[in-house]
Design a protein around this motif. Structure first.
Motif, PDB file in Angstrom:
ATOM      1  N   MET A  56       0.841  -1.191   0.000  1.00 47.68           N
ATOM      2  CA  MET A  56       0.000   0.000   0.000  1.00 47.68           C
ATOM      3  C   MET A  56       0.878   1.243   0.000  1.00 47.68           C
ATOM      4  N   THR A  57       0.631   2.156  -0.935  1.00 48.06           N
ATOM      5  CA  THR A  57       1.401   3.401  -1.002  1.00 48.06           C
ATOM      6  C   THR A  57       0.937   4.352   0.104  1.00 48.06           C
ATOM      7  N   GLY A  58       1.720   5.407   0.314  1.00 50.99           N
ATOM      8  CA  GLY A  58       1.333   6.413   1.297  1.00 50.99           C
ATOM      9  C   GLY A  58       0.027   7.097   0.938  1.00 50.99           C
ATOM     10  N   VAL A  59      -0.191   7.338  -0.350  1.00 50.51           N
ATOM     11  CA  VAL A  59      -1.440   7.957  -0.812  1.00 50.51           C
ATOM     12  C   VAL A  59      -2.615   7.023  -0.533  1.00 50.51           C
ATOM     13  N   GLU A  60      -2.437   5.730  -0.822  1.00 46.68           N
ATOM     14  CA  GLU A  60      -3.495   4.755  -0.557  1.00 46.68           C
ATOM     15  C   GLU A  60      -3.775   4.643   0.942  1.00 46.68           C
ATOM     16  N   LEU A  61      -2.734   4.689   1.752  1.00 46.24           N
ATOM     17  CA  LEU A  61      -2.904   4.635   3.206  1.00 46.24           C
ATOM     18  C   LEU A  61      -3.714   5.834   3.685  1.00 46.24           C
ATOM     19  N   HIS A  62      -3.362   7.021   3.215  1.00 45.50           N
ATOM     20  CA  HIS A  62      -4.104   8.232   3.598  1.00 45.50           C
ATOM     21  C   HIS A  62      -5.575   8.098   3.213  1.00 45.50           C
ATOM     22  N   ARG A  63      -5.845   7.678   1.985  1.00 44.53           N
ATOM     23  CA  ARG A  63      -7.233   7.530   1.526  1.00 44.53           C
ATOM     24  C   ARG A  63      -7.984   6.499   2.363  1.00 44.53           C
ATOM     25  N   ARG A  64      -7.312   5.405   2.681  1.00 50.00           N
ATOM     26  CA  ARG A  64      -7.961   4.349   3.491  1.00 50.00           C
ATOM     27  C   ARG A  64      -8.335   4.887   4.869  1.00 50.00           C
ATOM     28  N   LEU A  65      -7.429   5.664   5.483  1.00 47.89           N
ATOM     29  CA  LEU A  65      -7.715   6.234   6.806  1.00 47.89           C
ATOM     30  C   LEU A  65      -8.883   7.215   6.731  1.00 47.89           C
ATOM     31  N   VAL A  66      -8.882   8.074   5.712  1.00 46.73           N
ATOM     32  CA  VAL A  66      -9.977   9.036   5.545  1.00 46.73           C
ATOM     33  C   VAL A  66     -11.292   8.294   5.336  1.00 46.73           C
ATOM     34  N   ASP A  67     -11.284   7.284   4.465  1.00 48.96           N
ATOM     35  CA  ASP A  67     -12.506   6.508   4.195  1.00 48.96           C
ATOM     36  C   ASP A  67     -13.021   5.805   5.451  1.00 48.96           C
ATOM     37  N   ALA A  68     -12.100   5.434   6.358  1.00 50.79           N
ATOM     38  CA  ALA A  68     -12.476   4.753   7.598  1.00 50.79           C
ATOM     39  C   ALA A  68     -12.861   5.735   8.708  1.00 50.79           C
ATOM     40  N   GLY A  69     -12.779   7.042   8.423  1.00 50.98           N
ATOM     41  CA  GLY A  69     -13.197   8.040   9.397  1.00 50.98           C
ATOM     42  C   GLY A  69     -12.103   8.561  10.311  1.00 50.98           C
ATOM     43  N   TYR A  70     -10.844   8.239   9.989  1.00 49.32           N
ATOM     44  CA  TYR A  70      -9.726   8.744  10.783  1.00 49.32           C
ATOM     45  C   TYR A  70      -9.199  10.036  10.153  1.00 49.32           C
ATOM     46  N   ALA A  71      -9.363  11.148  10.859  1.00 50.20           N
ATOM     47  CA  ALA A  71      -8.878  12.442  10.367  1.00 50.20           C
ATOM     48  C   ALA A  71      -7.485  12.692  10.937  1.00 50.20           C
ATOM     49  N   ILE A  72      -6.534  11.859  10.527  1.00 46.11           N
ATOM     50  CA  ILE A  72      -5.156  11.992  11.014  1.00 46.11           C
ATOM     51  C   ILE A  72      -4.381  12.882  10.047  1.00 46.11           C
ATOM     52  N   PRO A  73      -3.886  14.014  10.517  1.00 47.07           N
ATOM     53  CA  PRO A  73      -3.078  14.852   9.635  1.00 47.07           C
ATOM     54  C   PRO A  73      -1.907  14.028   9.082  1.00 47.07           C
ATOM     55  N   THR A  74      -1.738  14.095   7.761  1.00 44.74           N
ATOM     56  CA  THR A  74      -0.753  13.262   7.091  1.00 44.74           C
ATOM     57  C   THR A  74       0.242  14.098   6.314  1.00 44.74           C
ATOM     58  N   ILE A  75       1.520  13.720   6.452  1.00 46.90           N
ATOM     59  CA  ILE A  75       2.615  14.331   5.692  1.00 46.90           C
ATOM     60  C   ILE A  75       3.159  13.245   4.778  1.00 46.90           C
ATOM     61  N   LEU A  76       3.126  13.506   3.468  1.00 43.58           N
ATOM     62  CA  LEU A  76       3.664  12.562   2.497  1.00 43.58           C
ATOM     63  C   LEU A  76       5.080  12.976   2.115  1.00 43.58           C
ATOM     64  N   ILE A  77       5.949  11.972   1.955  1.00 42.99           N
ATOM     65  CA  ILE A  77       7.341  12.204   1.592  1.00 42.99           C
ATOM     66  C   ILE A  77       7.671  11.330   0.388  1.00 42.99           C
ATOM     67  N   THR A  78       8.396  11.881  -0.571  1.00 44.52           N
ATOM     68  CA  THR A  78       8.734  11.096  -1.753  1.00 44.52           C
ATOM     69  C   THR A  78      10.119  11.435  -2.293  1.00 44.52           C
ATOM     70  N   ALA A  79      10.752  10.418  -2.846  1.00 44.10           N
ATOM     71  CA  ALA A  79      12.020  10.620  -3.550  1.00 44.10           C
ATOM     72  C   ALA A  79      11.752  10.918  -5.024  1.00 44.10           C
ATOM     73  N   TYR A  80      10.495  10.799  -5.443  1.00 40.10           N
ATOM     74  CA  TYR A  80      10.105  10.993  -6.834  1.00 40.10           C
ATOM     75  C   TYR A  80       8.989  12.027  -6.931  1.00 40.10           C
ATOM     76  N   PRO A  81       9.326  13.305  -6.703  1.00 43.95           N
ATOM     77  CA  PRO A  81       8.289  14.340  -6.694  1.00 43.95           C
ATOM     78  C   PRO A  81       7.571  14.434  -8.042  1.00 43.95           C
ATOM     79  N   ASP A  82       6.277  14.631  -7.957  1.00 40.09           N
ATOM     80  CA  ASP A  82       5.419  14.728  -9.134  1.00 40.09           C
ATOM     81  C   ASP A  82       4.378  15.798  -8.835  1.00 40.09           C
ATOM     82  N   LYS A  83       4.353  16.852  -9.643  1.00 36.28           N
ATOM     83  CA  LYS A  83       3.462  17.980  -9.367  1.00 36.28           C
ATOM     84  C   LYS A  83       1.996  17.571  -9.382  1.00 36.28           C
ATOM     85  N   VAL A  84       1.604  16.726 -10.329  1.00 37.73           N
ATOM     86  CA  VAL A  84       0.206  16.293 -10.406  1.00 37.73           C
ATOM     87  C   VAL A  84      -0.171  15.499  -9.154  1.00 37.73           C
TER      88      VAL A  84
END
Length: 126
Positions: free
Chosen positions: A61-89
């Protein structure tokens, strides 16, 4: 003085995860670190986690997928994503989806500290 705030780190790169754990501890926070999203979800610390710092690109599971899963489950945990492969989109979409910050590796310590302060503001909800 140790802050009772629990920051959970999820990153599959063990040396990077360990250095991130040490850095956040030096900033005064309590930290738990996990090698995968599955390990974090199974750990039992989810209800106590006040901020999540996760890598974007991980196997399973990617960090983006983890964030979405938490939001969908009702957890409003502030999330900071970090990447070695920055992508503006991807960054724009992640911010639109409610992540606090989208940072590129190598991290600037001050950027991380600023993002943590922002994530932990009273009343913040992603």
């Amino acid at each position: 003085m140790v802050n009772r705030t629990l920051i959970s780190i999820v990153d599959d790169d063990q040396p990077y995860r360990e250095s991130m754990r040490k850095l956040i501890m030096l900033l005064g926070y309590t930290v738990e670190a996990f090698p995968s999203a599955a390990d974090f979800l199974a750990s039992g610390v989810l209800p106590e986690t006040t901020c999540l710092v996760t890598d974007v690109n991980m196997s399973g599971m990617t960090g983006v997928e983890l964030h979405r899963r938490l939001v969908d489950a009702g957890y409003a945990i502030p999330t900071i994503l970090i990447t070695a492969y920055p992508d503006k989109v991807a960054k724009d979409q992640a911010l639109k989806d409610g992540v606090v910050c989208y940072l590129s590796k190598p991290l600037d310590d001050e950027d991380l500290a600023r993002c943590l302060r922002s994530a932990l503001q009273p009343g913040f909800a992603s």
